[in-house]
Design a protein around this motif. Structure first.
Motif, PDB file in Angstrom:
ATOM      1  N   ARG A 287      35.031  29.390  48.212  1.00 52.90           N
ATOM      2  CA  ARG A 287      36.385  28.097  47.744  1.00 52.90           C
ATOM      3  C   ARG A 287      37.125  28.533  48.357  1.00 52.90           C
ATOM      4  O   ARG A 287      37.857  27.426  49.811  1.00 52.90           O
ATOM      5  CB  ARG A 287      35.733  27.661  46.782  1.00 52.90           C
ATOM      6  N   HIS A 288      37.865  29.495  47.752  1.00 52.01           N
ATOM      7  CA  HIS A 288      39.538  29.422  47.712  1.00 52.01           C
ATOM      8  C   HIS A 288      39.717  29.938  49.631  1.00 52.01           C
ATOM      9  O   HIS A 288      40.320  29.627  49.817  1.00 52.01           O
ATOM     10  CB  HIS A 288      39.589  30.512  46.934  1.00 52.01           C
ATOM     11  N   PHE A 289      38.160  30.817  50.055  1.00 58.99           N
ATOM     12  CA  PHE A 289      39.531  31.547  50.984  1.00 58.99           C
ATOM     13  C   PHE A 289      38.518  31.319  52.395  1.00 58.99           C
ATOM     14  O   PHE A 289      38.246  32.174  53.474  1.00 58.99           O
ATOM     15  CB  PHE A 289      39.105  33.431  50.949  1.00 58.99           C
ATOM     16  N   GLY A 290      37.728  30.581  52.492  1.00 59.04           N
ATOM     17  CA  GLY A 290      36.657  29.477  53.500  1.00 59.04           C
ATOM     18  C   GLY A 290      35.499  30.560  53.876  1.00 59.04           C
ATOM     19  O   GLY A 290      34.567  29.273  54.614  1.00 59.04           O
ATOM     20  N   SER A 291      35.702  31.793  53.157  1.00 57.71           N
ATOM     21  CA  SER A 291      34.434  32.807  53.646  1.00 57.71           C
ATOM     22  C   SER A 291      34.259  34.128  53.211  1.00 57.71           C
ATOM     23  O   SER A 291      35.430  34.332  52.652  1.00 57.71           O
ATOM     24  CB  SER A 291      34.322  33.214  55.212  1.00 57.71           C
TER      25      SER A 291
ATOM     26  N   ALA B 131      38.616  40.330  52.531  1.00 56.54           N
ATOM     27  CA  ALA B 131      39.135  41.034  52.766  1.00 56.54           C
ATOM     28  C   ALA B 131      40.620  41.318  52.114  1.00 56.54           C
ATOM     29  O   ALA B 131      41.808  41.696  51.229  1.00 56.54           O
ATOM     30  CB  ALA B 131      39.629  40.613  54.194  1.00 56.54           C
ATOM     31  N   ARG B 132      40.676  40.397  50.852  1.00 62.01           N
ATOM     32  CA  ARG B 132      41.477  39.947  49.808  1.00 62.01           C
ATOM     33  C   ARG B 132      40.936  40.670  48.307  1.00 62.01           C
ATOM     34  O   ARG B 132      42.012  39.994  47.473  1.00 62.01           O
ATOM     35  CB  ARG B 132      41.690  38.758  49.770  1.00 62.01           C
ATOM     36  N   LEU B 133      40.060  41.151  48.234  1.00 61.19           N
ATOM     37  CA  LEU B 133      39.702  41.361  46.929  1.00 61.19           C
ATOM     38  C   LEU B 133      40.265  42.363  47.219  1.00 61.19           C
ATOM     39  O   LEU B 133      40.803  42.431  45.081  1.00 61.19           O
ATOM     40  CB  LEU B 133      38.623  42.107  47.685  1.00 61.19           C
ATOM     41  N   PRO B 134      40.908  43.096  46.710  1.00 60.11           N
ATOM     42  CA  PRO B 134      41.702  44.514  46.436  1.00 60.11           C
ATOM     43  C   PRO B 134      42.985  43.827  46.153  1.00 60.11           C
ATOM     44  O   PRO B 134      43.557  44.486  45.104  1.00 60.11           O
ATOM     45  CB  PRO B 134      41.866  45.625  48.398  1.00 60.11           C
ATOM     46  N   ASP B 135      43.351  43.302  47.016  1.00 62.44           N
ATOM     47  CA  ASP B 135      44.715  42.943  46.334  1.00 62.44           C
ATOM     48  C   ASP B 135      44.691  42.024  45.728  1.00 62.44           C
ATOM     49  O   ASP B 135      45.400  42.057  44.138  1.00 62.44           O
ATOM     50  CB  ASP B 135      45.463  42.269  47.558  1.00 62.44           C
ATOM     51  N   LEU B 136      43.973  41.066  45.309  1.00 64.02           N
ATOM     52  CA  LEU B 136      43.295  40.490  44.104  1.00 64.02           C
ATOM     53  C   LEU B 136      43.539  40.910  42.349  1.00 64.02           C
ATOM     54  O   LEU B 136      43.896  40.764  41.914  1.00 64.02           O
ATOM     55  CB  LEU B 136      42.317  39.129  44.246  1.00 64.02           C
ATOM     56  N   ALA B 137      41.895  41.607  42.457  1.00 62.76           N
ATOM     57  CA  ALA B 137      42.168  42.527  41.610  1.00 62.76           C
ATOM     58  C   ALA B 137      43.144  43.695  40.987  1.00 62.76           C
ATOM     59  O   ALA B 137      43.406  44.027  39.990  1.00 62.76           O
ATOM     60  CB  ALA B 137      40.602  43.959  42.249  1.00 62.76           C
ATOM     61  N   ARG B 138      43.879  44.286  42.056  1.00 61.80           N
ATOM     62  CA  ARG B 138      45.138  44.720  41.595  1.00 61.80           C
ATOM     63  C   ARG B 138      45.860  44.006  41.318  1.00 61.80           C
ATOM     64  O   ARG B 138      46.529  44.519  40.132  1.00 61.80           O
ATOM     65  CB  ARG B 138      46.382  45.427  42.503  1.00 61.80           C
TER      66      ARG B 138
ATOM     67  N   THR C 256      42.147  24.392  46.469  1.00 61.32           N
ATOM     68  CA  THR C 256      42.201  24.431  47.734  1.00 61.32           C
ATOM     69  C   THR C 256      42.464  25.663  47.931  1.00 61.32           C
ATOM     70  O   THR C 256      43.305  26.609  47.611  1.00 61.32           O
ATOM     71  CB  THR C 256      44.107  23.949  47.832  1.00 61.32           C
ATOM     72  N   PRO C 257      41.890  26.598  49.720  1.00 60.93           N
ATOM     73  CA  PRO C 257      42.556  27.831  49.852  1.00 60.93           C
ATOM     74  C   PRO C 257      43.511  28.006  49.640  1.00 60.93           C
ATOM     75  O   PRO C 257      44.802  27.264  50.091  1.00 60.93           O
ATOM     76  CB  PRO C 257      42.270  27.474  51.552  1.00 60.93           C
ATOM     77  N   LEU C 258      44.325  29.182  49.294  1.00 62.63           N
ATOM     78  CA  LEU C 258      45.312  29.628  48.517  1.00 62.63           C
ATOM     79  C   LEU C 258      46.037  30.693  49.960  1.00 62.63           C
ATOM     80  O   LEU C 258      45.337  31.539  50.472  1.00 62.63           O
ATOM     81  CB  LEU C 258      45.248  31.034  47.808  1.00 62.63           C
ATOM     82  N   ASP C 259      47.374  30.163  50.165  1.00 61.50           N
ATOM     83  CA  ASP C 259      48.462  31.438  50.595  1.00 61.50           C
ATOM     84  C   ASP C 259      49.045  31.811  50.138  1.00 61.50           C
ATOM     85  O   ASP C 259      49.620  32.653  49.963  1.00 61.50           O
ATOM     86  CB  ASP C 259      48.584  30.499  51.961  1.00 61.50           C
TER      87      ASP C 259
ATOM     88  N   GLU D  97      27.276  37.014  58.517  1.00 63.94           N
ATOM     89  CA  GLU D  97      27.419  36.076  57.317  1.00 63.94           C
ATOM     90  C   GLU D  97      26.707  37.152  55.967  1.00 63.94           C
ATOM     91  O   GLU D  97      27.012  36.627  55.554  1.00 63.94           O
ATOM     92  CB  GLU D  97      27.102  34.630  57.519  1.00 63.94           C
ATOM     93  N   ARG D  98      24.830  36.716  56.194  1.00 61.62           N
ATOM     94  CA  ARG D  98      24.781  37.407  55.417  1.00 61.62           C
ATOM     95  C   ARG D  98      25.274  38.802  54.544  1.00 61.62           C
ATOM     96  O   ARG D  98      24.703  39.018  53.792  1.00 61.62           O
ATOM     97  CB  ARG D  98      22.866  37.755  56.097  1.00 61.62           C
ATOM     98  N   ILE D  99      25.668  39.810  55.916  1.00 60.05           N
ATOM     99  CA  ILE D  99      25.954  40.586  55.224  1.00 60.05           C
ATOM    100  C   ILE D  99      27.595  40.256  54.586  1.00 60.05           C
ATOM    101  O   ILE D  99      27.491  41.403  53.871  1.00 60.05           O
ATOM    102  CB  ILE D  99      26.078  41.715  56.395  1.00 60.05           C
ATOM    103  N   ASP D 100      27.975  39.996  54.527  1.00 62.27           N
ATOM    104  CA  ASP D 100      29.301  39.638  54.543  1.00 62.27           C
ATOM    105  C   ASP D 100      28.762  38.621  52.834  1.00 62.27           C
ATOM    106  O   ASP D 100      29.212  39.221  51.621  1.00 62.27           O
ATOM    107  CB  ASP D 100      29.483  38.138  54.854  1.00 62.27           C
ATOM    108  N   TRP D 101      28.040  38.027  52.882  1.00 60.40           N
ATOM    109  CA  TRP D 101      27.689  37.252  51.364  1.00 60.40           C
ATOM    110  C   TRP D 101      27.185  38.527  50.321  1.00 60.40           C
ATOM    111  O   TRP D 101      27.541  38.456  49.492  1.00 60.40           O
ATOM    112  CB  TRP D 101      26.309  36.388  51.363  1.00 60.40           C
TER     113      TRP D 101
END
Lengths: 368, 368
Positions: free
Chosen positions: B35-39, B45-52, B305-308, B12-16
């Motif tokens: 908060r959105h994605f839970g961890s 995992a979602r970063l590239p998609d969101l930024a695009r 709320t976590p987003l799908d 987790e520390r590496i992920d943070w």
């Protein structure tokens, strides 16, 4: 007595002077007496009787007509005009006070007393920075149309006066007009008189004693919209002026300084207690501007009624029993005394004239 | 994420660390993402998609696991522990902030971070009196059990640190732990480490730039109960710290000085604006004692709320149209957007990660 702009007759002025110069008659007693008996002359006629009934240990000295006439003449020769608190020419803010001097000795360019005034006070042994600041402040306040009031002392006072000689300044004296203190400021006083004014409530020949200075300080603050304390050590006279200003509902301003400078300890402390920190004239002006718009507040007339009755010995004894060295509210005393307010007030006047009663601010009285 | 004392696993520390070291992820975005994605892992995992989707002009750099592992190892070799805002050992007042660093690099005697802290800041070119006052204040606060926080700068900062080396002090850095600024304070930093601590949110190797100092200043004020500004010219960095302290709900104290001393202009001005004038440690202690009794305020959980769902292109276009360079309240934006809060928040995250959105304090957002 409260109607402003009622000019006294010559005879009335002599009566007023005799009454205020008589033993145990201070500004508050003066006011009570005139209210009770309708005029200073009527009060003078009743003084010996009242003092005797109040239990005076020795006969009360009453100022003679000859002495009053003499003081008036000598004052006029010195260019000192004795102006009554009901007359035009009396500083309007000062007239608001319940212990306003009934007669004020005014010398110099009297018209400055009608302009809005700000007091600048501070240490006698001021720092170079303090003296410089007082000068800048005095000049800037003048430029904005304010007259600078102070106490002619060494240090901050004289710096404030000197800076405002051309723009308008007023010196309040603790002694009579012919007893300048400190003596080396006689030249400063002369310079002030040209375009400014010098005022005193004390008789000619009265050299100022220690307790006259706090008394005088109430004039400095009372005549002003606000008081600026430039530098002050803890427990210094300027802090007394600040306290009086606060009690009188005047604005209190203090100039900050380093915590390592003992001459700033008093001013920093004032700010901690709620005084307004100022670093320039604009700060002062901003704070007093809203007040200047307000009308001068005339004192509420007391509900005194002229007296014809002499209190019963039993009333007098009960009231003396209720009083003690701890200041008591006049309203509480009236409630507890079980007699009419007029009787209580008469007994208090008697005690006062006998030198046995002290009146404090805020309607408090105590036995001496 | 807000539960205090939840120790992270190594993974987790590496992920943070990866998440907070990725492009366009500041402390507030970090928090929203987790908060959105839970961890942090799910967010990565979602970063590239969101930024695009947010319209990034160039691909967002995401910190690799190897880079994160490398930073963690080099930090540990230097004695720097990366503590998460949810872990014990994190300065408790700092954890209250909504932009608290997710991971804080802490070096030295970490236990001082658990004690009540007061910040002392001020001019780099301080006067002798200012330096002396900072020393006395630091020592007196130590004697009363407080730790002294400051920024390791020349002048007031270093005087405050030096005075509190034995009693407890914390230096907050604007750069990484291996980029001490100013360099000549390397010896001071070593001295602090023995009984005090040094903290930074920046990666190793990061030399501090101008805009890093205001960012660092929020740590100085945020970790403290209050901030004392000892000397400050107008428009100086210490005043930024005071402003941040005020926004963070921390006490702001200022040391007065002569109006003729430009180094006191900023502190006198702070007092005019409502800061508490202090002349000794007792003034500070008296003001913060009631606050110390209060529990640390955990941040209110957002109603994220976590987003799908992926927002519609039309939603995104409307929200971008509503935004501009003028900061807008998130709540107003949600009301005006005519879609669900979750959609608005997702679009904002996308824009943020694309480097197109700025989050201000107080729930304000603007387009860059």
């Amino acid at each position: 007595m409260d109607a402003i702009n009622t000019k006294l007759t010559d005879a009335e002025r002599i009566d007023w002077l005799r009454l205020i110069r008589s033993d145990n008659v201070g500004p508050r007693t003066f006011r009570s007496l005139v209210r009770h008996f309708g005029s200073a002359r009527a009060a003078l006629a009743r003084l010996p009787d009242l003092a005797r009934r109040g239990g005076a240990s020795r006969p009360q000295r009453i100022c003679s007509e000859a002495d009053a006439r003499n003081e008036l003449e000598r004052s006029e020769r010195l260019g000192v005009h004795l102006i009554a608190s009901t007359e035009s020419g009396y500083p309007p803010r000062l007239a608001e006070l319940d212990d306003a001097p009934p007669l004020l000795g005014v010398r110099g360019a009297r018209e400055v007393l009608m302009r809005p005034m700000i007091a600048i006070v501070g240490s006698r042994n001021a720092s170079a920075a303090g003296l410089k600041f007082a000068s800048i402040l005095g000049r800037d306040l003048n430029d904005a149309g304010f007259v600078v009031a102070s106490g002619l002392a060494r240090g901050i006072d004289q710096a404030a006066h000197r800076a405002s000689i051309e723009g308008g300044t007023v010196a309040m004296l603790a002694g009579g007009h012919d007893k300048i203190y400190p003596p080396e400021h006689a030249d400063l006083l002369e310079a002030i008189l040209t375009l400014g004014a010098v005022i005193s409530e004390m008789p000619l020949g009265h050299g100022p004693r220690a307790h006259d200075f706090p008394r005088r300080n109430r004039l400095i603050s009372g005549a002003s919209l606000g008081v600026v304390v430039v530098e002050a050590a803890l427990r210094s006279g300027s802090l007394i002026t600040a306290r009086l200003a606060n009690e009188q509902g005047r604005e209190v301003f203090a100039v900050p300084g380093s915590p390592l400078d003992p001459r700033a300890a008093g001013t920093n402390d004032l700010i901690k207690q709620g005084a307004t920190l100022i670093t320039e004239a604009a700060d002062v002006i901003q704070a007093v501007e809203p007040i200047m718009g307000r009308p001068i507040e005339l004192r509420e007339p007391d509900d005194d009624t002229p007296l014809d009755v002499e209190p019963e010995a039993s009333d007098r004894a009960r009231i003396v029993d209720l009083l003690g060295p701890t200041p008591l509210l006049l309203d509480d005393l009236i409630r507890m005394a079980g007699t009419s307010p007029a009787i209580v007030r008469t007994v208090l006047l008697e005690l006062e004239l006998a030198g046995r009663l002290e009146r404090h601010g805020g309607g408090l009285v105590s036995l001496i």
